[in-house]
Design a protein around this motif. Sequence first.
Motif, PDB file in Angstrom:
ATOM      1  N   MET A   1      29.342   3.120  -3.278  1.00 47.06           N
ATOM      2  CA  MET A   1      27.992   3.305  -2.732  1.00 47.06           C
ATOM      3  C   MET A   1      27.028   2.389  -3.473  1.00 47.06           C
ATOM      4  N   SER A   2      26.261   1.622  -2.716  1.00 46.89           N
ATOM      5  CA  SER A   2      25.334   0.663  -3.310  1.00 46.89           C
ATOM      6  C   SER A   2      24.041   1.357  -3.750  1.00 46.89           C
ATOM      7  N   LYS A   3      23.255   0.645  -4.535  1.00 44.38           N
ATOM      8  CA  LYS A   3      21.966   1.159  -4.971  1.00 44.38           C
ATOM      9  C   LYS A   3      21.059   1.380  -3.763  1.00 44.38           C
ATOM     10  N   VAL A   4      20.356   2.504  -3.762  1.00 49.63           N
ATOM     11  CA  VAL A   4      19.481   2.834  -2.640  1.00 49.63           C
ATOM     12  C   VAL A   4      18.185   2.036  -2.744  1.00 49.63           C
ATOM     13  N   LEU A   5      17.800   1.409  -1.638  1.00 48.41           N
ATOM     14  CA  LEU A   5      16.546   0.660  -1.564  1.00 48.41           C
ATOM     15  C   LEU A   5      15.414   1.627  -1.230  1.00 48.41           C
ATOM     16  N   GLU A   6      14.757   2.145  -2.258  1.00 44.43           N
ATOM     17  CA  GLU A   6      13.657   3.084  -2.048  1.00 44.43           C
ATOM     18  C   GLU A   6      12.378   2.300  -1.768  1.00 44.43           C
ATOM     19  N   TRP A   7      11.926   2.357  -0.551  1.00 43.84           N
ATOM     20  CA  TRP A   7      10.783   1.574  -0.090  1.00 43.84           C
ATOM     21  C   TRP A   7       9.585   1.711  -1.030  1.00 43.84           C
ATOM     22  N   GLY A   8       9.242   2.929  -1.372  1.00 42.11           N
ATOM     23  CA  GLY A   8       8.038   3.178  -2.149  1.00 42.11           C
ATOM     24  C   GLY A   8       8.109   2.702  -3.591  1.00 42.11           C
ATOM     25  N   ASN A   9       9.304   2.459  -4.093  1.00 37.14           N
ATOM     26  CA  ASN A   9       9.452   2.027  -5.478  1.00 37.14           C
ATOM     27  C   ASN A   9       9.570   0.516  -5.627  1.00 37.14           C
ATOM     28  N   LEU A  10       9.606  -0.207  -4.515  1.00 39.75           N
ATOM     29  CA  LEU A  10       9.714  -1.663  -4.560  1.00 39.75           C
ATOM     30  C   LEU A  10       8.343  -2.308  -4.725  1.00 39.75           C
ATOM     31  N   THR A  11       8.285  -3.417  -5.434  1.00 38.52           N
ATOM     32  CA  THR A  11       7.092  -4.265  -5.379  1.00 38.52           C
ATOM     33  C   THR A  11       7.163  -5.054  -4.083  1.00 38.52           C
ATOM     34  N   TRP A  12       6.032  -5.679  -3.691  1.00 34.14           N
ATOM     35  CA  TRP A  12       6.094  -6.391  -2.409  1.00 34.14           C
ATOM     36  C   TRP A  12       7.045  -7.590  -2.461  1.00 34.14           C
ATOM     37  N   PRO A  13       7.145  -8.344  -3.590  1.00 27.66           N
ATOM     38  CA  PRO A  13       8.157  -9.419  -3.606  1.00 27.66           C
ATOM     39  C   PRO A  13       9.590  -8.874  -3.527  1.00 27.66           C
ATOM     40  N   GLU A  14       9.814  -7.705  -4.163  1.00 31.49           N
ATOM     41  CA  GLU A  14      11.139  -7.086  -4.069  1.00 31.49           C
ATOM     42  C   GLU A  14      11.435  -6.653  -2.641  1.00 31.49           C
ATOM     43  N   PHE A  15      10.412  -6.155  -1.964  1.00 29.27           N
ATOM     44  CA  PHE A  15      10.592  -5.759  -0.569  1.00 29.27           C
ATOM     45  C   PHE A  15      10.955  -6.960   0.303  1.00 29.27           C
ATOM     46  N   VAL A  16      10.240  -8.066   0.124  1.00 26.18           N
ATOM     47  CA  VAL A  16      10.506  -9.268   0.915  1.00 26.18           C
ATOM     48  C   VAL A  16      11.945  -9.737   0.690  1.00 26.18           C
ATOM     49  N   LYS A  17      12.400  -9.688  -0.551  1.00 18.86           N
ATOM     50  CA  LYS A  17      13.773 -10.091  -0.860  1.00 18.86           C
ATOM     51  C   LYS A  17      14.773  -9.145  -0.201  1.00 18.86           C
ATOM     52  N   ALA A  18      14.521  -7.844  -0.311  1.00 19.07           N
ATOM     53  CA  ALA A  18      15.435  -6.855   0.258  1.00 19.07           C
ATOM     54  C   ALA A  18      15.488  -6.946   1.773  1.00 19.07           C
ATOM     55  N   ARG A  19      14.370  -7.308   2.385  1.00 18.83           N
ATOM     56  CA  ARG A  19      14.298  -7.402   3.849  1.00 18.83           C
ATOM     57  C   ARG A  19      15.209  -8.491   4.400  1.00 18.83           C
ATOM     58  N   LYS A  20      15.637  -9.404   3.544  1.00 13.23           N
ATOM     59  CA  LYS A  20      16.552 -10.466   3.991  1.00 13.23           C
ATOM     60  C   LYS A  20      17.954  -9.916   4.260  1.00 13.23           C
ATOM     61  N   PHE A  62      16.794   0.811   4.182  1.00 18.41           N
ATOM     62  CA  PHE A  62      15.664   1.227   3.353  1.00 18.41           C
ATOM     63  C   PHE A  62      15.501   2.745   3.440  1.00 18.41           C
ATOM     64  N   LEU A  63      15.188   3.368   2.306  1.00 21.05           N
ATOM     65  CA  LEU A  63      14.872   4.788   2.279  1.00 21.05           C
ATOM     66  C   LEU A  63      13.365   4.954   2.145  1.00 21.05           C
ATOM     67  N   LEU A  64      12.742   5.507   3.168  1.00 21.58           N
ATOM     68  CA  LEU A  64      11.310   5.778   3.142  1.00 21.58           C
ATOM     69  C   LEU A  64      11.027   7.081   2.401  1.00 21.58           C
ATOM     70  N   PRO A  65       9.798   7.263   1.894  1.00 24.04           N
ATOM     71  CA  PRO A  65       9.441   8.544   1.282  1.00 24.04           C
ATOM     72  C   PRO A  65       9.573   9.686   2.287  1.00 24.04           C
ATOM     73  N   THR A  66      10.011  10.826   1.812  1.00 22.27           N
ATOM     74  CA  THR A  66      10.231  11.979   2.692  1.00 22.27           C
ATOM     75  C   THR A  66       8.925  12.475   3.303  1.00 22.27           C
ATOM     76  N   MET A  67       8.960  12.696   4.612  1.00 15.39           N
ATOM     77  CA  MET A  67       7.849  13.343   5.307  1.00 15.39           C
ATOM     78  C   MET A  67       7.980  14.846   5.058  1.00 15.39           C
ATOM     79  N   PRO A  68       7.054  15.452   4.276  1.00 18.28           N
ATOM     80  CA  PRO A  68       7.296  16.799   3.757  1.00 18.28           C
ATOM     81  C   PRO A  68       6.852  17.956   4.637  1.00 18.28           C
ATOM     82  N   LEU A  69       6.270  17.688   5.797  1.00 17.32           N
ATOM     83  CA  LEU A  69       5.782  18.760   6.659  1.00 17.32           C
ATOM     84  C   LEU A  69       6.417  18.647   8.032  1.00 17.32           C
ATOM     85  N   GLY A  70       6.661  19.794   8.654  1.00 18.55           N
ATOM     86  CA  GLY A  70       7.266  19.791   9.972  1.00 18.55           C
ATOM     87  C   GLY A  70       6.726  20.919  10.829  1.00 18.55           C
TER      88      GLY A  70
END
Length: 250
Positions: A1-20, A62-70
């Motif tokens: 299992m690879s490292k999880v790409l947590e959207w909220g914990n990335l810097t924007w340059p890290e996000f751009v790299k991961a988006r590739k 990418f793993l987005l932050p959890t939406m906590p209400l339903g």
Amino acid sequence: MSKVLEWGNLTWPEFVKARKTTNIAVLPIGAIEEHGPHLPLNTDNVAADAFARLVCGQTGAFLLPTMPLGQVWSLKRFPGSLTISNDTLKAIIRDLSESLQMQAIKGLILISGHLGNMAALKEAAREVQESLQFPVMYLFYPSLNEASKGVMEAPTSHPSIVHADELETSILLSLRPDVVKMDRAVREYPDYPADFDVVPTFWDEVNESGVFGDATMASKEKGDAIMRRVVDKAVELVEHFKKAVNQTND
């Protein structure tokens, strides 16, 4: 299992790299509602997040932050439960889909830990597909019925209810055992009225403990067996979704 790409914990340059390397995002969606005396109010949040992490770790999404209400209409009168409307939940999905599309994301996968969200998620996915041509998949423990056969021992309280019982408690013992207080688990089988399935009914009218079945029969071993199959099926569906999205965008 690879490292999880947590959207909220990335810097924007890290996000751009991961988006590739990935163009799919996963949104865990939960709820705040009672889950008996042995499970926390945010059970659906911690379960959705843990489940989504397993899926993202195997698919690279990418793993987005959890939406906590339903949407928690049936249990909203129980102490501690909170609810938003289906319209609000749908609007969040529509707005988020538009924002993801602006960030060059090609598809969204919704992983709900709360069955009560699924009607709104299905409608939102249809609306987003038509208005934005943006694909959305919605999942709630895929293959759960098949995975639980031969594993669960206690009878279910109702064919369409999985709530704080042997099954859901076992899932939590597998995903996040630290939040489960098994010494407080109880057994309760409501006496459902004849019209329970065909008229709106608040569940506190038929239940006192908030447990719909036998939570005392739950175990981590049962949860592990079930979640292995559920995660495998979810990964299979996500990979199919990714392939379809990328073929469409080629």
